[in-house]
Design a protein around this motif. Structure first.
Motif, PDB file in Angstrom:
ATOM      1  N   GLN A 307      76.969  28.703  52.350  1.00 44.03           N
ATOM      2  CA  GLN A 307      77.662  29.544  51.378  1.00 44.03           C
ATOM      3  C   GLN A 307      78.380  28.695  50.327  1.00 44.03           C
ATOM      4  O   GLN A 307      78.400  29.044  49.134  1.00 44.03           O
ATOM      5  N   GLU A 310      75.765  27.302  47.944  1.00 46.22           N
ATOM      6  CA  GLU A 310      75.283  28.350  47.039  1.00 46.22           C
ATOM      7  C   GLU A 310      76.298  28.609  45.922  1.00 46.22           C
ATOM      8  O   GLU A 310      75.937  28.768  44.755  1.00 46.22           O
ATOM      9  N   THR A 419      82.396  35.372  55.581  1.00 48.62           N
ATOM     10  CA  THR A 419      81.469  36.090  54.698  1.00 48.62           C
ATOM     11  C   THR A 419      80.702  37.177  55.431  1.00 48.62           C
ATOM     12  O   THR A 419      79.800  37.796  54.877  1.00 48.62           O
TER      13      THR A 419
END
Length: 431
Positions: A307, A310, A419
């Motif tokens: 994450q 990204e 997340t």
């Protein structure tokens, strides 16, 4: 028999000039003025003039300056020369006596320096050690606000324990953390003064065996009042979703990516917002924060979760900074702090369960640490992820690994949690 110089009058002395006046590189010359054996006027090619007395002390020829001309007149120079030669006849060294008197005068002046003057010099020299400008300003403002009004006009040599108490005691109960930091900083200033010859003896701001015995034990010196408000572990995924979904503009919009990265990496606010592209190794999934931006002044390697990678790859590259401000300069902590306040203040879910206060960016580290404990991650792994020192000096001397690869699984599991990535049959939480 030694040659006796012709005695010059005041007007003759006034008219003396260097034979090569204005010639660059010409050596100074001396002219005997008579009246007192060895008394000369030294002339430089640039027009400078000063008195010089040549005497022999204990068989050694010495040259003694008597001051500049015309500030010191001919008559004053003769009187000073006669006094010096009288000391020589007594077997004394007037030059050594003059140097000793000058050193004593300088030492006395150093001892008479006020706390305000010492504070100015200390801030210029020593506050550089605090790293960021924000920390330096905070330390100086604290000293200017609380210490200088009481101690400012006092010579540092005269400051005693009672003077320090007058500064610290009013803050001791209601602002204990500030009082502790203030006392420590005053102690550092007075130590600096001692090292520079401005004072002698024990430090009146010393804690052990001194102020510790005079001040009452605070009701909760390191308790909840000093802890940064943090999210509960259960609220962390909801908060991250609210941050991701919020309709933001301006400074708040720019603050969202660094705040998300801060949450995913458990770094401090200043460490996250100062990220630079040359610190990110996308191939190996590692972010190396340099020592100068770390609180402990040691470089810290952060294993990046999927994450986090990204998020970073989605950022536009407009310069060296990953998160530039609207002007292209480095962001301040206000970008993330104000956004956090905007999200957490109205929503009671995002208040600290102990203090009841809205969570702040630094509190995300506490949330991460609590989650690690609940997931049974080893203490040394969690502390390494927070860039804390673990164990005593001997243990740290033998434990030189930053357990990067072991932390990689930890940080990915944390990122999955905040997340809300669902666990699948082929994903195993490391505990």
């Amino acid at each position: 028999m030694p040659r006796v110089a012709k005695e010059l009058a005041a007007l003759d002395v006034k008219r003396l000039k260097h034979p090569k006046e204005g010639v660059k590189g010409a050596a100074p010359v001396t002219v005997a003025v008579g009246g007192v054996a060895g008394l000369c006027l030294q002339l430089t090619p640039t027009g400078g003039r000063s008195w010089l007395l040549r005497v022999t002390v204990h068989g050694r020829r010495r040259e003694m300056g008597l001051g500049p001309y015309p500030e010191v007149s001919l008559a004053e120079a003769k009187d000073a020369a006669r006094d010096a030669k009288a000391l020589v006849r007594q077997g004394l060294d007037p030059l050594a006596m003059k140097q000793k008197a000058k050193a004593e005068a300088m030492a006395e002046a150093a001892r008479n320096i006020t706390f305000s003057k010492a504070l100015d010099a200390y801030c210029e020299v020593k506050l550089q050690e605090l790293g960021s400008q924000k920390n330096r300003d905070a330390a100086e403002n604290m000293l200017r606000t609380y210490a200088e009004p009481t101690l400012g006009k006092l010579p540092v040599a005269d400051i005693g324990t009672r003077d320090v108490l007058l500064v610290v005691q009013p803050l001791w109960t209601d602002k204990n953390a500030t009082a502790h930091r203030l006392r420590s900083r005053i102690e550092s200033i007075l130590d600096w003064c001692t090292a520079n010859g401005h004072r002698e003896g024990d430090n009146p701001a010393r804690w052990k065996g001194n102020l510790k015995e005079l001040l009452p034990k605070p009701p909760n010196p390191t308790g909840a009042k000093d802890r940064k408000p943090a999210l509960s572990v259960d609220a962390a995924p909801e908060w991250f979703m609210a941050l991701d979904a919020a309709d933001l503009k301006g400074q708040h919009f720019l603050g969202r990516p660094p705040l998300k990265l801060l949450a995913l990496t458990a770094l401090r606010n200043s460490e996250a917002i100062g990220a630079r592209w040359d610190e990110i190794d996308f191939e190996n999934g590692i972010w190396t924060v340099p020592a100068e931006r770390m609180k402990m002044k040691q470089a810290h390697r952060v294993p990046l979760s999927a994450q986090a990678i990204e998020l970073l790859q989605a950022m536009p590259r407009t310069g060296d900074l990953v998160f530039p401000s609207a002007t292209g300069k480095p962001m301040t902590s206000g970008y993330t702090s104000h956004l956090m306040k905007e999200l957490c203040t109205p929503d009671k879910r995002f208040h600290d369960p102990v203090s009841g206060l809205p969570a702040v960016p630094h509190g995300l580290r506490a949330t991460f640490r609590q989650w690690c404990a609940e997931q049974n991650y080893p203490r040394e792994l969690a502390e390494a992820a927070l860039a804390h020192e673990v164990g005593n000096a001997v243990e740290r001397a033998y434990q030189r690994s930053d357990v990067l690869e072991r932390r990689r699984g930890l940080m990915q599991a944390w990122a999955d949690f905040v997340t809300m990535v669902p666990l699948t049959s082929n994903v195993v939480r490391i505990g």
